[in-house]
Design a protein around this motif. Structure first.
Motif, mmCIF file in Angstrom:
data_model
loop_
_atom_site.group_PDB
_atom_site.id
_atom_site.type_symbol
_atom_site.label_atom_id
_atom_site.label_comp_id
_atom_site.label_asym_id
_atom_site.label_seq_id
_atom_site.Cartn_x
_atom_site.Cartn_y
_atom_site.Cartn_z
ATOM 1 N N SER A 120 0.717 -1.079 -0.082
ATOM 2 C CA SER A 120 -0.513 -0.033 0.107
ATOM 3 C C SER A 120 0.747 1.582 -0.152
ATOM 4 C CB SER A 120 -0.591 -0.249 1.221
ATOM 5 O OG SER A 120 -1.826 -1.197 1.055
ATOM 6 N N ASN A 121 0.405 2.476 -0.684
ATOM 7 C CA ASN A 121 0.952 3.583 -0.791
ATOM 8 C C ASN A 121 1.046 4.357 1.009
ATOM 9 O OD1 ASN A 121 1.902 5.814 -1.670
ATOM 10 N ND2 ASN A 121 0.174 7.031 -1.219
ATOM 11 N N LEU A 122 2.594 4.335 0.890
ATOM 12 C CA LEU A 122 2.530 5.096 2.105
ATOM 13 C C LEU A 122 3.143 4.630 3.154
ATOM 14 C CD1 LEU A 122 3.693 8.177 2.857
ATOM 15 C CD2 LEU A 122 1.929 8.355 4.382
ATOM 16 N N CYS A 123 2.924 2.713 2.996
ATOM 17 C CA CYS A 123 3.477 1.698 4.248
ATOM 18 C C CYS A 123 2.018 1.185 4.520
ATOM 19 C CB CYS A 123 4.145 1.636 5.215
ATOM 20 S SG CYS A 123 6.157 1.969 4.163
ATOM 21 N N GLY A 124 1.056 1.563 3.599
ATOM 22 C CA GLY A 124 -0.610 2.082 4.081
ATOM 23 C C GLY A 124 -0.503 2.967 5.644
ATOM 24 N N TYR A 125 0.099 3.832 5.888
ATOM 25 C CA TYR A 125 -0.263 4.435 6.832
ATOM 26 C C TYR A 125 -0.056 3.879 7.838
ATOM 27 C CZ TYR A 125 -1.129 7.517 2.978
ATOM 28 O OH TYR A 125 -1.486 8.502 1.716
ATOM 29 N N ALA A 126 0.802 2.628 8.239
ATOM 30 C CA ALA A 126 0.413 1.842 9.344
ATOM 31 C C ALA A 126 1.223 1.830 10.942
ATOM 32 C CB ALA A 126 0.354 0.716 8.855
ATOM 33 N N ASN A 127 1.307 3.654 11.058
ATOM 34 C CA ASN A 127 2.767 4.008 11.773
ATOM 35 C C ASN A 127 2.106 3.753 13.690
ATOM 36 O OD1 ASN A 127 2.310 5.982 9.936
ATOM 37 N ND2 ASN A 127 4.406 6.923 10.874
ATOM 38 N N CYS A 128 2.544 3.128 14.253
ATOM 39 C CA CYS A 128 2.202 2.505 15.718
ATOM 40 C C CYS A 128 1.186 3.352 16.157
ATOM 41 C CB CYS A 128 3.593 1.797 16.703
ATOM 42 S SG CYS A 128 4.447 0.478 15.986
#
Length: 311
Positions: free
Chosen positions: A165-173
């Motif tokens: 996914s773009n921006l690494c899935g917006y998966a910030n912790c």
């Protein structure tokens, strides 16, 4: 599954071509704007143009340093390099640029009231420093400190990233595991500037109309109208780009993480890139002196071409 992947491939390719075409044109126009300000120092001495230049610089940094990352993703179809460090850097860099840009427009929206109705405040050097330059500087300092703490220093194992996914899935912790921080970032950091922009613009229009009726001075009205239209045009782009993703993002944090998740990742979050991609075109229209300068350059080039052309 195969049809889903084909649809994704087509969508990514469409985004890739749109982004790269708009990026190239936006970079060219931004460079022309910088050249204009360098050769017209008197225009840059006008207070409202200094804040505008700061905004143009932030958008230009996004064009040349940040946008190549989503463009690369949409071309490849995956994040490269697929590492925890790269995703941390990418999200830290992009979130900073987006929030700085938002805060600048919110600050400019408030300052525009003073510039139109109480410009004499800025005639005093101390007040100009306190109420004009320091708020602009804080727009840069606050996001950097904030995202160092909640992105770079936030304890996490890095296994949450989505490299498809773009921006690494917006998966910030902090967005996934800390509902308080996630809601604060969406609502307070990104939502508050949008609310300020809307309210400041609505009240500015009302004040300008009422002031015009009271004063009935053509020269004063012309200047106020120009400054108001300049702010309204820029603000409208920010509202269009941010409102859809803000509404979905806050709802996901407060209610359900799956709420319109595909719409958010595939479409609304990409609207934010339109700010950097389209704003240079807006600046062309908002700076009449710039248009005259470009017209003179084209006219001179045409004359030179006609003179040196062999008979």
């Amino acid at each position: 599954m195969e049809m889903f992947e084909n649809n994704k491939f087509v969508l990514h390719r469409i985004k890739f071509f749109i982004l790269i075409i708009l990026q190239i044109s936006a970079i060219v126009i931004s460079l022309l704007i910088f050249a204009f300000f360098i050769t017209h120092r008197a225009i840059l001495n006008i207070l409202q143009n200094q804040a505008l230049l700061a905004l143009i610089i932030v958008n230009f940094v996004e064009l040349v340093a940040d946008l190549p990352m989503p463009i690369s993703f949409y071309y490849l179809g995956y994040v490269k390099p697929a590492t925890n460090g790269y995703c941390i850097w990418w999200t830290f860099f992009e979130y900073n640029l987006h929030l700085i840009s938002e805060l600048l427009v919110a600050t400019i929206s408030i300052q525009r009231h003073i510039l139109i109705f109480q410009a004499n405040i800025f005639h005093n050097r101390f007040k100009r420093f306190m109420f004009y330059y320091i708020p602009l500087v804080l727009c840069f300092i606050y996001p950097i400190i904030l995202y160092i703490i909640i992105i770079i220093l936030y304890p996490c194992d890095g296994t949450q990233w989505d490299y498809t996914s773009n921006l690494c899935g917006y998966a910030n912790c902090y967005l996934i595991y800390n509902k308080v921080l996630g809601t604060f970032d969406w609502a307070a950091n990104n939502g508050s500037p949008v609310v300020i922009i809307m309210l400041a613009n609505m009240t500015l229009v009302i004040r300008v109309i009422r002031h015009k009726r009271r004063q009935r001075q053509a020269n004063s009205w012309k200047k106020q109208r120009r400054m108001t239209i300049q702010l309204l045009t820029i603000s409208s782009l920010y509202l269009f780009a941010w409102l859809p993703s803000l509404i979905i993002g806050v709802t996901q944090q407060l209610n359900s993480p799956s709420f319109l998740a595909n719409i958010q990742t595939d479409y609304t979050l990409d609207f934010i890139y339109l700010i950097a991609l389209l704003s240079p075109w807006i600046y062309l229209k908002l700076l009449p002196e710039l248009m005259k300068w470009l017209g003179n350059l084209l006219h001179r080039g045409q004359i030179v071409h006609n003179v040196v052309r062999p008979i």
